[in-house]
Design an enzyme around this catalytic site. Structure first.
Site, PDB file in Angstrom:
ATOM      1  N   MET A  30      11.063  -3.920   2.064  1.00 37.63           N
ATOM      2  CA  MET A  30      12.151  -4.792   1.632  1.00 37.63           C
ATOM      3  C   MET A  30      12.652  -4.316   0.267  1.00 37.63           C
ATOM      4  O   MET A  30      13.280  -5.072  -0.475  1.00 37.63           O
ATOM      5  CB  MET A  30      11.685  -6.245   1.571  1.00 37.63           C
ATOM      6  CG  MET A  30      11.274  -6.762   2.946  1.00 37.63           C
ATOM      7  SD  MET A  30      11.365  -8.553   3.101  1.00 37.63           S
ATOM      8  CE  MET A  30      10.180  -9.047   1.883  1.00 37.63           C
ATOM      9  N   HIS A  34       7.430   0.230  -5.215  1.00 38.35           N
ATOM     10  CA  HIS A  34       6.422   0.517  -6.227  1.00 38.35           C
ATOM     11  C   HIS A  34       5.483   1.581  -5.660  1.00 38.35           C
ATOM     12  O   HIS A  34       5.673   2.057  -4.534  1.00 38.35           O
ATOM     13  CB  HIS A  34       5.669  -0.752  -6.652  1.00 38.35           C
ATOM     14  CG  HIS A  34       5.127  -1.543  -5.497  1.00 38.35           C
ATOM     15  ND1 HIS A  34       4.109  -1.080  -4.697  1.00 38.35           N
ATOM     16  CD2 HIS A  34       5.484  -2.742  -4.985  1.00 38.35           C
ATOM     17  CE1 HIS A  34       3.844  -1.967  -3.762  1.00 38.35           C
ATOM     18  NE2 HIS A  34       4.675  -2.989  -3.901  1.00 38.35           N
ATOM     19  N   HIS A  37       4.289   1.439  -2.010  1.00 39.65           N
ATOM     20  CA  HIS A  37       5.185   1.911  -0.935  1.00 39.65           C
ATOM     21  C   HIS A  37       5.162   3.445  -0.860  1.00 39.65           C
ATOM     22  O   HIS A  37       5.166   4.028   0.227  1.00 39.65           O
ATOM     23  CB  HIS A  37       6.635   1.490  -1.216  1.00 39.65           C
ATOM     24  CG  HIS A  37       6.863   0.015  -1.207  1.00 39.65           C
ATOM     25  ND1 HIS A  37       7.130  -0.701  -2.353  1.00 39.65           N
ATOM     26  CD2 HIS A  37       6.875  -0.885  -0.188  1.00 39.65           C
ATOM     27  CE1 HIS A  37       7.306  -1.981  -2.038  1.00 39.65           C
ATOM     28  NE2 HIS A  37       7.146  -2.121  -0.746  1.00 39.65           N
ATOM     29  N   GLN A  61      12.554 -14.085   7.266  1.00 38.49           N
ATOM     30  CA  GLN A  61      11.113 -14.221   7.036  1.00 38.49           C
ATOM     31  C   GLN A  61      10.801 -15.007   5.755  1.00 38.49           C
ATOM     32  O   GLN A  61       9.635 -15.173   5.385  1.00 38.49           O
ATOM     33  CB  GLN A  61      10.418 -12.864   7.039  1.00 38.49           C
ATOM     34  CG  GLN A  61      10.621 -12.005   5.794  1.00 38.49           C
ATOM     35  CD  GLN A  61       9.966 -10.650   5.936  1.00 38.49           C
ATOM     36  OE1 GLN A  61      10.399  -9.826   6.736  1.00 38.49           O
ATOM     37  NE2 GLN A  61       8.914 -10.392   5.173  1.00 38.49           N
ATOM     38  N   ASP A 149      -0.955  -6.969   2.834  1.00 36.44           N
ATOM     39  CA  ASP A 149      -0.452  -8.012   3.741  1.00 36.44           C
ATOM     40  C   ASP A 149      -1.270  -7.936   5.026  1.00 36.44           C
ATOM     41  O   ASP A 149      -0.764  -7.561   6.089  1.00 36.44           O
ATOM     42  CB  ASP A 149       1.037  -7.774   4.019  1.00 36.44           C
ATOM     43  CG  ASP A 149       1.866  -7.908   2.758  1.00 36.44           C
ATOM     44  OD1 ASP A 149       1.905  -9.006   2.207  1.00 36.44           O
ATOM     45  OD2 ASP A 149       2.440  -6.903   2.310  1.00 36.44           O
ATOM     46  N   GLN A 152      -0.201  -9.800   8.226  1.00 38.90           N
ATOM     47  CA  GLN A 152       0.962  -9.115   8.806  1.00 38.90           C
ATOM     48  C   GLN A 152       0.501  -7.870   9.567  1.00 38.90           C
ATOM     49  O   GLN A 152       0.887  -7.642  10.723  1.00 38.90           O
ATOM     50  CB  GLN A 152       1.927  -8.729   7.673  1.00 38.90           C
ATOM     51  CG  GLN A 152       2.986  -7.715   8.042  1.00 38.90           C
ATOM     52  CD  GLN A 152       3.998  -7.493   6.927  1.00 38.90           C
ATOM     53  OE1 GLN A 152       4.821  -8.345   6.661  1.00 38.90           O
ATOM     54  NE2 GLN A 152       3.946  -6.347   6.268  1.00 38.90           N
ATOM     55  N   VAL A 175      -2.872  -0.493  -2.941  1.00 39.85           N
ATOM     56  CA  VAL A 175      -2.758   0.263  -4.191  1.00 39.85           C
ATOM     57  C   VAL A 175      -2.738  -0.758  -5.328  1.00 39.85           C
ATOM     58  O   VAL A 175      -2.089  -1.800  -5.235  1.00 39.85           O
ATOM     59  CB  VAL A 175      -1.475   1.130  -4.186  1.00 39.85           C
ATOM     60  CG1 VAL A 175      -1.322   1.877  -5.503  1.00 39.85           C
ATOM     61  CG2 VAL A 175      -1.526   2.115  -3.020  1.00 39.85           C
TER      62      VAL A 175
HETATM   63  O1  PAF Z   1       5.906  -6.107   4.238  1.00 41.41           O
HETATM   64  C1  PAF Z   1       7.149  -6.136   4.091  1.00 41.41           C
HETATM   65  O2  PAF Z   1       7.696  -5.625   3.119  1.00 41.41           O
HETATM   66  C2  PAF Z   1       7.987  -6.846   5.151  1.00 41.41           C
HETATM   67  O3  PAF Z   1       7.330  -7.960   5.666  1.00 41.41           O
HETATM   68  C3  PAF Z   1       8.458  -5.907   6.273  1.00 41.41           C
HETATM   69  C4  PAF Z   1       7.292  -5.360   7.082  1.00 41.41           C
HETATM   70  C5  PAF Z   1       9.250  -4.757   5.688  1.00 41.41           C
HETATM   71  C6  PAF Z   1       9.351  -6.681   7.242  1.00 41.41           C
HETATM   72  O4  PAF Z   1      10.474  -7.186   6.603  1.00 41.41           O
END
Ligand code: PAF
Length: 289
Positions: A30, A34, A37, A61, A149, A152, A175
């Site tokens: 999103m 940082h 990612h 979300q 997460d 998720q 991280v």
């Molecule tokens: O983890 C995230 O940044 C978000 O939940 C994702 C997987 C990009 C979905 O919008």
């Protein structure tokens, strides 16, 4: 690096890469990138030859509209970081491109009724819907998700299995900042004092590890000790400290098989999450943060 906003153009470019024999690696984000990612991109490069990143702040979300509107954004900085990390294609659609007349949603039952699912109604349905759409658009060979997460990641693993997405999922370790705080785009909302204190979350996981290594397996006792450690950081509110089975994400009374200890704590209105995966190996315990 190419930057595209249209689904058709993303597909054309990915098709061309595939025609050159390249495997497609995908890191959904999103934005407000940082080091966490960028580490996912590094891992993706080990498994694929063409790197795709999506940058899309997925409104559906966010159960709290204020959280959506205050979500940090800096596309130019993100693109610079993605380019430097070796991303080949950034897909950054707008809401119209992603959700024009969208009536279909995706959900994974049971795995989302505890932990973050309990305090963020609708959140995971929004995540699974967008990730399914992104998987269908990008059609990656491999996709990398962060352990931070964990609910998720585990639920998407299940969704991939249940819906037969031909994607290899990799869950990458969290991280961290030097003091142990898990990296997150939300950390930017913490003032200096809250930022200093927020290390109590990581310390509580360390405390749980100490107890586990010393032979403690009672969830209640581990959670109480963790709560004490978290409270030393004077948070505004503890959302949850939970110990769950890794595959079902249901609470366990005793830590015996592969499990997750997950924590969510509010500092001001900023909700920080962290977790540790516990595995029993060769008579010992391995904790992965
Ligand atoms: O983890 C995230 O940044 C978000 O939940 C994702 C997987 C990009 C979905 O919008």
């Amino acid at each position: 690096m190419n930057v595209v906003t249209a689904i058709g153009e993303a597909r054309d470019r990915i098709r061309a890469a595939r025609a050159e024999g390249k495997r497609i690696g995908f890191v959904p984000t999103m934005g407000y990138l940082h080091r966490g990612h960028l580490e996912l991109v590094e891992i993706s490069k080990r498994h694929s030859e063409y790197q795709v990143m999506s940058i899309f702040v997925n409104r559906i979300q966010f159960n709290d509209p204020k959280d959506f509107s205050s979500y940090p954004k800096d596309l130019q900085r993100d693109l610079d970081l993605a380019r430097a990390a070796g991303v080949d294609l950034v897909f950054t659609p707008d809401e119209g491109e992603m959700y024009r007349n969208n009536l279909t949603t995706v959900d994974v039952s049971l795995l989302t009724d505890h932990l973050c699912g309990a305090s963020r109604p609708g959140h995971f349905k929004g995540v699974f819907t967008v990730v399914s759409k992104l998987f269908n658009i990008i059609q990656p060979d491999v996709s990398i998700f962060g352990q931070k997460d964990i609910q998720q990641a585990v639920s998407i693993e299940k969704m991939v299995f249940d819906l037969n997405f031909p994607v290899k999922m990799i869950i990458a370790p969290t991280v961290r900042e030097q003091d142990g705080l898990a990296m997150s785009s939300r950390n930017k909302h913490l003032d200096a004092e809250k930022r200093r204190n927020s290390v109590c979350i990581y310390r509580s996981l360390k405390r749980a590890e100490e107890l586990l290594v010393s032979g403690e397996t009672d969830s209640g006792r581990i959670r109480s000790a963790m709560e004490k450690t978290v409270l030393e950081g004077s948070p505004d509110r503890i959302d949850y400290i939970s110990i769950v089975d890794y595959a079902s994400l249901q609470p366990v009374e005793r830590v015996s098989g592969k499990s997750v200890i997950a924590v969510a704590v509010f500092f001001g209105s900023t909700r920080l999450i962290d977790n540790m995966i516990i595995e029993f190996e060769g008579g010992g315990i391995k904790c992965v943060y």
